[in-house]
Write a protein that holds these residues in place. Structure first.
Motif, PDB file in Angstrom:
ATOM      1  N   MET A   1       0.835  -1.204   0.000  1.00  0.00           N
ATOM      2  CA  MET A   1       0.000   0.000   0.000  1.00  0.00           C
ATOM      3  C   MET A   1       0.872   1.257   0.000  1.00  0.00           C
ATOM      4  O   MET A   1       1.902   1.295   0.663  1.00  0.00           O
ATOM      5  N   THR A   2       0.393   2.238  -0.760  1.00  0.00           N
ATOM      6  CA  THR A   2       1.136   3.504  -0.809  1.00  0.00           C
ATOM      7  C   THR A   2       0.757   4.348   0.393  1.00  0.00           C
ATOM      8  O   THR A   2      -0.421   4.563   0.680  1.00  0.00           O
ATOM      9  N   GLU A   3       1.771   4.818   1.086  1.00  0.00           N
ATOM     10  CA  GLU A   3       1.518   5.630   2.284  1.00  0.00           C
ATOM     11  C   GLU A   3       1.061   7.024   1.873  1.00  0.00           C
ATOM     12  O   GLU A   3       1.698   7.692   1.048  1.00  0.00           O
ATOM     13  N   LYS A   4      -0.070   7.431   2.415  1.00  0.00           N
ATOM     14  CA  LYS A   4      -0.596   8.759   2.104  1.00  0.00           C
ATOM     15  C   LYS A   4       0.144   9.828   2.891  1.00  0.00           C
ATOM     16  O   LYS A   4       0.430   9.648   4.073  1.00  0.00           O
ATOM     17  N   LYS A   5       0.433  10.933   2.181  1.00  0.00           N
ATOM     18  CA  LYS A   5       1.084  12.057   2.856  1.00  0.00           C
ATOM     19  C   LYS A   5       0.057  12.797   3.711  1.00  0.00           C
ATOM     20  O   LYS A   5      -1.087  12.980   3.298  1.00  0.00           O
ATOM     21  N   PRO A   6       0.440  13.222   4.906  1.00  0.00           N
ATOM     22  CA  PRO A   6      -0.501  13.967   5.752  1.00  0.00           C
ATOM     23  C   PRO A   6      -0.891  15.298   5.120  1.00  0.00           C
ATOM     24  O   PRO A   6      -0.069  15.964   4.494  1.00  0.00           O
ATOM     25  N   ARG A   7      -2.150  15.652   5.257  1.00  0.00           N
ATOM     26  CA  ARG A   7      -2.629  16.933   4.735  1.00  0.00           C
ATOM     27  C   ARG A   7      -2.082  18.066   5.592  1.00  0.00           C
ATOM     28  O   ARG A   7      -2.041  17.996   6.810  1.00  0.00           O
ATOM     29  N   ARG A   8      -1.665  19.129   4.920  1.00  0.00           N
ATOM     30  CA  ARG A   8      -1.074  20.254   5.621  1.00  0.00           C
ATOM     31  C   ARG A   8      -2.046  21.419   5.669  1.00  0.00           C
ATOM     32  O   ARG A   8      -2.929  21.550   4.819  1.00  0.00           O
ATOM     33  N   PHE A   9      -1.829  22.245   6.673  1.00  0.00           N
ATOM     34  CA  PHE A   9      -2.687  23.422   6.840  1.00  0.00           C
ATOM     35  C   PHE A   9      -2.621  24.312   5.603  1.00  0.00           C
ATOM     36  O   PHE A   9      -3.633  24.867   5.157  1.00  0.00           O
ATOM     37  N   PHE A  10      -1.427  24.436   5.017  1.00  0.00           N
ATOM     38  CA  PHE A  10      -1.254  25.239   3.814  1.00  0.00           C
ATOM     39  C   PHE A  10      -0.410  24.437   2.838  1.00  0.00           C
ATOM     40  O   PHE A  10       0.605  23.861   3.223  1.00  0.00           O
ATOM     41  N   PRO A  11      -0.816  24.346   1.570  1.00  0.00           N
ATOM     42  CA  PRO A  11      -0.104  23.486   0.606  1.00  0.00           C
ATOM     43  C   PRO A  11       1.327  23.949   0.371  1.00  0.00           C
ATOM     44  O   PRO A  11       1.654  25.125   0.558  1.00  0.00           O
ATOM     45  N   ASP A  12       2.161  23.011  -0.067  1.00  0.00           N
ATOM     46  CA  ASP A  12       3.560  23.345  -0.294  1.00  0.00           C
ATOM     47  C   ASP A  12       3.815  23.865  -1.701  1.00  0.00           C
ATOM     48  O   ASP A  12       4.957  24.156  -2.056  1.00  0.00           O
ATOM     49  N   ARG A  13       2.741  23.999  -2.499  1.00  0.00           N
ATOM     50  CA  ARG A  13       2.903  24.592  -3.826  1.00  0.00           C
ATOM     51  C   ARG A  13       1.582  25.184  -4.300  1.00  0.00           C
ATOM     52  O   ARG A  13       0.502  24.810  -3.821  1.00  0.00           O
ATOM     53  N   LEU A  14       1.663  26.137  -5.218  1.00  0.00           N
ATOM     54  CA  LEU A  14       0.484  26.707  -5.855  1.00  0.00           C
ATOM     55  C   LEU A  14       0.144  25.885  -7.090  1.00  0.00           C
ATOM     56  O   LEU A  14       1.027  25.556  -7.891  1.00  0.00           O
ATOM     57  N   GLN A  15      -1.130  25.547  -7.230  1.00  0.00           N
ATOM     58  CA  GLN A  15      -1.562  24.716  -8.353  1.00  0.00           C
ATOM     59  C   GLN A  15      -1.846  25.573  -9.588  1.00  0.00           C
ATOM     60  O   GLN A  15      -2.216  26.753  -9.474  1.00  0.00           O
ATOM     61  N   ALA A  16      -1.671  24.988 -10.757  1.00  0.00           N
ATOM     62  CA  ALA A  16      -2.006  25.678 -11.994  1.00  0.00           C
ATOM     63  C   ALA A  16      -3.500  26.010 -12.027  1.00  0.00           C
ATOM     64  O   ALA A  16      -4.323  25.278 -11.479  1.00  0.00           O
ATOM     65  N   VAL A  17      -3.844  27.121 -12.641  1.00  0.00           N
ATOM     66  CA  VAL A  17      -5.236  27.555 -12.703  1.00  0.00           C
ATOM     67  C   VAL A  17      -6.007  26.632 -13.650  1.00  0.00           C
ATOM     68  O   VAL A  17      -5.563  26.380 -14.775  1.00  0.00           O
ATOM     69  N   PRO A  18      -7.146  26.105 -13.213  1.00  0.00           N
ATOM     70  CA  PRO A  18      -7.949  25.229 -14.099  1.00  0.00           C
ATOM     71  C   PRO A  18      -8.362  25.959 -15.377  1.00  0.00           C
ATOM     72  O   PRO A  18      -8.643  27.162 -15.362  1.00  0.00           O
ATOM     73  N   GLU A  19      -8.436  25.218 -16.467  1.00  0.00           N
ATOM     74  CA  GLU A  19      -8.742  25.823 -17.764  1.00  0.00           C
ATOM     75  C   GLU A  19     -10.127  26.447 -17.789  1.00  0.00           C
ATOM     76  O   GLU A  19     -10.366  27.437 -18.500  1.00  0.00           O
ATOM     77  N   ARG A  20     -11.055  25.913 -16.993  1.00  0.00           N
ATOM     78  CA  ARG A  20     -12.422  26.447 -16.993  1.00  0.00           C
ATOM     79  C   ARG A  20     -12.490  27.860 -16.404  1.00  0.00           C
ATOM     80  O   ARG A  20     -13.498  28.551 -16.564  1.00  0.00           O
ATOM     81  N   TRP A  21     -11.453  28.275 -15.696  1.00  0.00           N
ATOM     82  CA  TRP A  21     -11.437  29.609 -15.122  1.00  0.00           C
ATOM     83  C   TRP A  21     -10.789  30.629 -16.054  1.00  0.00           C
ATOM     84  O   TRP A  21     -10.729  31.811 -15.734  1.00  0.00           O
ATOM     85  N   THR A  22     -10.299  30.207 -17.196  1.00  0.00           N
ATOM     86  CA  THR A  22      -9.525  31.086 -18.066  1.00  0.00           C
ATOM     87  C   THR A  22     -10.310  32.323 -18.495  1.00  0.00           C
ATOM     88  O   THR A  22      -9.804  33.447 -18.432  1.00  0.00           O
ATOM     89  N   SER A  23     -11.560  32.116 -18.928  1.00  0.00           N
ATOM     90  CA  SER A  23     -12.368  33.257 -19.406  1.00  0.00           C
ATOM     91  C   SER A  23     -12.630  34.264 -18.301  1.00  0.00           C
ATOM     92  O   SER A  23     -12.504  35.482 -18.503  1.00  0.00           O
ATOM     93  N   ALA A  24     -12.998  33.774 -17.109  1.00  0.00           N
ATOM     94  CA  ALA A  24     -13.263  34.675 -15.984  1.00  0.00           C
ATOM     95  C   ALA A  24     -12.007  35.441 -15.588  1.00  0.00           C
ATOM     96  O   ALA A  24     -12.056  36.643 -15.281  1.00  0.00           O
ATOM     97  N   LEU A  25     -10.870  34.743 -15.595  1.00  0.00           N
ATOM     98  CA  LEU A  25      -9.615  35.406 -15.258  1.00  0.00           C
ATOM     99  C   LEU A  25      -9.258  36.477 -16.274  1.00  0.00           C
ATOM    100  O   LEU A  25      -8.771  37.544 -15.913  1.00  0.00           O
ATOM    101  N   ARG A  26      -9.509  36.204 -17.549  1.00  0.00           N
ATOM    102  CA  ARG A  26      -9.204  37.187 -18.585  1.00  0.00           C
ATOM    103  C   ARG A  26     -10.043  38.448 -18.398  1.00  0.00           C
ATOM    104  O   ARG A  26      -9.538  39.571 -18.523  1.00  0.00           O
ATOM    105  N   ILE A  27     -11.327  38.265 -18.067  1.00  0.00           N
ATOM    106  CA  ILE A  27     -12.206  39.422 -17.836  1.00  0.00           C
ATOM    107  C   ILE A  27     -11.718  40.214 -16.621  1.00  0.00           C
ATOM    108  O   ILE A  27     -11.648  41.453 -16.650  1.00  0.00           O
ATOM    109  N   ALA A  28     -11.374  39.503 -15.542  1.00  0.00           N
ATOM    110  CA  ALA A  28     -10.881  40.177 -14.335  1.00  0.00           C
ATOM    111  C   ALA A  28      -9.592  40.921 -14.623  1.00  0.00           C
ATOM    112  O   ALA A  28      -9.402  42.067 -14.178  1.00  0.00           O
TER     113      ALA A  28
END
Length: 347
Positions: A1-28
């Motif tokens: 079994m793969t050992e799951k990493k413990p969830r952290r209060f704040f992530p260790d990296r910023l995730q890429a913006v989902p493609e579905r948000w592209t239009s809203a981000l462009r308007i903003a």
């Protein structure tokens, strides 16, 4: 079994913006771009109006004016003749011909009072920064400005051209950098944060700065400048690949955001603002130094090196701005142009 990493209060990296948000981000992003450009143009118009229309109302009496941190109007002696009679630097106009002026009056409220007495001698009651009130009988004369010009190495009009030229160069550099980052890496979280931050920064440095203060929008100015500072801070903490390295860097973000919001009201002690504004970025610099030392030769190491060069250049430019402030009679401006242009390379 793969050992799951413990969830952290704040992530260790910023995730890429989902493609579905592209239009809203462009308007903003386009809305923030329009906001920044509008304020830059309006700020330049405000500065030019102040120089050509408002300044003569003061200089004819042998005093110069500027806008204080809270929008209040402050005056100083113009030339050695007015200094000799005892007018103190950064004095407040308490009354004109016996008619009192409230301490918090904005420039738009003071101008009609000056226009009412223009062309005849008037009694100005001035309060020095130490609180000492003194009445001065000032006669209008165009020679006051000529005498002041003789006391300075650079003419007023030349100073204004230098100020607006450097200010616009900085604003254009910020807007240009933000545009490049958004166009080239619109889903990259670091590029997006820096892009939005640069646009908001362009809306609060000179020339819009004087307009914000002159219209009495100090608290709103603090809010917008904070809204620009936070994404830049977060983006630099995760620079260049979105990861917070070393690990403790991710905790600077949840600390910085509420602190920055708490500093928006004008009543906050300026020394506390200075600590937050300088101490937290220093933590980011320390983190990037640690990260750089742990990296092998490669693109990421080169990016951090260029970022260090850019921000080092920015600090030098701040020092140059302070020197110009002394030499050019309250020359306004934090000029981050070269720092921003360097970051364009990183985009």
């Amino acid at each position: 079994m793969t050992e799951k990493k413990p969830r952290r209060f704040f992530p260790d990296r910023l995730q890429a913006v989902p493609e579905r948000w592209t239009s809203a981000l462009r308007i903003a992003w386009l809305a923030v771009l329009a906001f920044a450009v509008t304020l830059d143009v309006a700020g330049a118009a405000f500065v030019l109006h102040d120089f050509h229309k408002t300044r003569p109302l003061f200089t004819i009496y042998g005093i110069s004016h500027h806008i204080g941190e809270h929008g209040e109007v402050l005056v100083s002696p113009l030339g050695s003749e007015r200094t000799a009679i005892g007018i103190a630097e950064d004095s407040r106009i308490a009354a004109i011909d016996g008619q009192p002026l409230a301490p918090d009056l904005l420039i738009a409220d003071v101008v009609p009072r000056l226009m009412a007495v223009q062309g005849r001698p008037a009694i100005f009651t001035l309060v020095s920064p130490e609180g000492r009130a003194q009445a001065f009988h000032l006669a209008p004369s165009p020679r006051h400005e000529r005498l002041a010009e003789q006391d300075t190495a650079i003419a007023f009009s030349t100073r204004m051209m230098i100020r607006l030229g450097l200010s616009f160069f900085s604003c254009l550099a910020l807007i240009g950098c933000a545009t490049l980052l958004f166009m080239r890496r619109s889903r990259d979280p670091v590029a997006l944060l820096l892009s939005f931050g640069f646009l908001l920064l362009a809306a609060v440095i000179d020339p819009p700065l004087m307009m914000w203060l002159g219209l009495g929008f100090g608290t709103l100015y603090n809010f917008v400048s904070t809204a620009g500072w936070v994404p830049i801070f977060v983006g630099l903490a995760a620079f260049p690949d979105g990861r917070f390295k070393p690990g403790w860097m991710r905790y600077t973000v949840p600390v910085a955001i509420p602190l920055a919001i708490a500093l928006v009201p004008e009543s906050i002690n300026p020394w506390l603002q200075l600590v937050v504004g300088i101490a937290l970025p220093l933590l980011v610099i320390v983190g990037q130094v640690v990260r750089y030392r742990r990296l092998d030769q490669g693109i990421e190491r080169q990016q951090i090196k260029w970022a260090a060069f850019g921000f080092g250049t920015g600090i030098v430019l701040i020092g140059v701005s302070i020197g110009l402030a002394m030499a050019l009679d309250r020359f306004t401006g934090f000029q981050p142009a070269l720092m921003v242009l360097t970051l364009c390379n990183l985009g």
